[in-house]
Design a protein around this motif. Structure first.
Motif, PDB file in Angstrom:
ATOM      1  N   GLN A   1      42.657  -9.873  73.924  1.00 29.39           N
ATOM      2  CA  GLN A   1      42.675 -10.276  75.232  1.00 29.39           C
ATOM      3  C   GLN A   1      42.419 -11.625  75.541  1.00 29.39           C
ATOM      4  O   GLN A   1      42.659 -12.046  76.735  1.00 29.39           O
ATOM      5  CB  GLN A   1      41.767  -9.043  76.112  1.00 29.39           C
TER       6      GLN A   1
ATOM      7  N   THR B   1      43.885 -14.062  74.010  1.00 27.88           N
ATOM      8  CA  THR B   1      45.046 -15.127  73.682  1.00 27.88           C
ATOM      9  C   THR B   1      46.177 -14.829  74.861  1.00 27.88           C
ATOM     10  O   THR B   1      46.303 -13.933  75.527  1.00 27.88           O
ATOM     11  CB  THR B   1      45.706 -14.536  72.489  1.00 27.88           C
ATOM     12  N   ASP B   2      46.782 -15.860  75.148  1.00 27.00           N
ATOM     13  CA  ASP B   2      48.114 -15.746  76.163  1.00 27.00           C
ATOM     14  C   ASP B   2      49.094 -15.100  75.730  1.00 27.00           C
ATOM     15  O   ASP B   2      49.570 -14.559  76.559  1.00 27.00           O
ATOM     16  CB  ASP B   2      48.236 -17.320  76.548  1.00 27.00           C
ATOM     17  N   THR B   3      49.616 -14.855  74.563  1.00 31.81           N
ATOM     18  CA  THR B   3      50.373 -14.056  73.917  1.00 31.81           C
ATOM     19  C   THR B   3      50.046 -12.930  73.167  1.00 31.81           C
ATOM     20  O   THR B   3      48.983 -12.882  72.619  1.00 31.81           O
ATOM     21  CB  THR B   3      51.537 -14.882  73.270  1.00 31.81           C
TER      22      THR B   3
ATOM     23  N   GLU C   1      49.692 -21.730  67.188  1.00 26.03           N
ATOM     24  CA  GLU C   1      49.089 -21.393  68.194  1.00 26.03           C
ATOM     25  C   GLU C   1      47.539 -21.124  68.542  1.00 26.03           C
ATOM     26  O   GLU C   1      46.792 -21.406  69.243  1.00 26.03           O
ATOM     27  CB  GLU C   1      50.144 -20.465  69.170  1.00 26.03           C
TER      28      GLU C   1
ATOM     29  N   THR D   1      44.603 -23.510  69.994  1.00 26.12           N
ATOM     30  CA  THR D   1      43.774 -22.776  71.144  1.00 26.12           C
ATOM     31  C   THR D   1      42.655 -22.785  70.881  1.00 26.12           C
ATOM     32  O   THR D   1      41.626 -23.127  71.746  1.00 26.12           O
ATOM     33  CB  THR D   1      44.502 -21.336  71.383  1.00 26.12           C
TER      34      THR D   1
END
Length: 391
Positions: A157, A159-161, A168, A172
């Protein structure tokens, strides 16, 4: 002495010459006076009150002791009735009180959970089940010229994707890692740009980078890059124009496959005093049998053997499958739990790096800390787990 002799007649005449004594009182009068005559008072017995006090004190003491004994017996009886068992010691009572209610099969559910989970908590690596609902960010952190792979378990939850790729995930979170607080040198994020195309990682080096200041810095850079993108198929080191980069101490850097060469995992301490399992780059044998045997000896003063001195073993190979056999029956419970886990996980990580299965034989325990020694050992997917804090 006078020699007078008296005969009966003379004595008799003498007695007759005594005057006669007469009492004219009536018998009743004499009797009444005798009846009314007071008796002589007796001397009081001074020891009697003391004796009475002593007797009273002893009686009370016996009575109190009897009551206390009766009360203790009653209390003990009540405890026995309530616990349905014999009287226990203080330590046993504390243990009994600490135990949760028993489950349907006589074993408490909490005890069963502890038995299953507590040993597993000793594990320091990441295993397949840890990947569920999480992402693993493996980063090759640096310390004194050595590379230590640290595996950050990141809740999905955060992570954006839903399925971020390796670059990525790195870009991040790597910048958020406080390396010095963990005992490492400040090394990340990498200078330049990273790019991922399928399972190929490209690192574009900027002009003036510091990754080729010496052979040690070059080896550190390449080893760190390999550990950080261990699960990718290929890594390319390029210049800003997209051509293969040239490093002063090795020349042109050819594309390489991370993890192609297996590594022996030894113990390495960082500035915080924490011990981590780290691969010995440049010091590992070509095959898994030699790599497992090498764990018994430290390769230098910085790496430490994860195997206690008193433990010896041999390695038997069956094709690509390795079996590690302890020379003497090993009771893992006699070892420090952390040391025992470090030994087992170093063996498992070493076998995993050579893409080889591993069995461990001749232990007292058939199962220990979630490992089942009756079959192939469960191998980690990544070393040195750290859970990423949830926001």
């Amino acid at each position: 002495m006078p020699n007078d002799k008296w005969n009966d007649e003379e004595i008799e005449n003498l007695l007759r010459d005594f005057p006669k004594i007469q009492d004219g009182r009536q018998k009743a009068e004499v009797y009444n006076k005798l009846a009314q005559k007071e008796k002589m008072p007796r001397q009081p017995k001074r020891w009697l009150p003391l004796l009475v006090a002593i007797v009273a004190f002893l009686s009370i003491s016996v009575l109190v002791a009897s009551l206390l004994q009766q009360g203790g017996t009653d209390s003990s009886s009540e405890t026995e009735n309530s616990d349905s068992g014999p009287t226990m010691s203080t330590d046993e009572a504390q243990t009994e009180q600490a135990e949760p209610p028993e489950g349907p099969e006589g074993e408490s559910e909490e005890d069963a959970n502890l038995a299953a989970e507590q040993p597993v908590a000793l594990r320091t690596a990441v295993y397949e089940r840890d990947v569920e609902q999480s992402h693993i960010l493996r980063v090759g952190l640096a310390y004194n010229g050595y590379v230590v792979p640290i595996s950050f378990v990141i809740p999905e939850q955060l992570t954006d994707t839903a399925e971020p790729d390796a670059v990525e995930l790195y870009e991040t979170f790597a910048i958020q890692i406080d390396e010095s607080a963990l005992g490492f040198d400040e090394y990340h994020p990498y200078a330049g740009e990273l790019e991922q195309n399928d399972s190929v990682i490209s690192h574009f080096l900027p002009d003036g980078h510091s990754y080729d200041q010496g052979s040690a810095s070059t080896l550190l850079y390449l080893s760190s890059l390999e550990e950080t993108f261990m699960n990718q198929q290929e890594i390319r080191v390029l210049d800003e124009g997209g051509e293969a980069a040239q490093l002063s101490h090795i020349g042109i850097v050819e594309p390489f496959v991370p993890g192609e060469q297996g590594q022996s995992f030894y113990l390495l301490a960082t500035s915080t005093g924490d011990w981590h399992l780290a691969p010995a780059y440049g010091m590992s044998p070509e095959n898994v049998e030699e790599a497992l045997m090498a764990l018994q000896q430290s390769p230098n003063d910085d790496y430490h053997s994860p195997v206690p001195e008193e433990i010896n073993y041999r390695v038997e190979m069956d094709g690509e499958n390795a079996t590690l056999v302890f020379e003497e029956l090993l009771d893992l419970e006699t070892l420090d739990g952390v040391e025992a886990m470090q030994m087992i996980e170093s063996m498992a990580l070493t076998a995993q790096s050579y893409d080889t299965s591993l069995r461990i034989s001749n232990t007292v325990q058939a199962e220990w800390a979630g490992f089942d020694f009756s079959k192939e050992l469960e191998l980690p997917v990544s070393p040195n787990r750290i859970d990423w804090p949830e926001k």
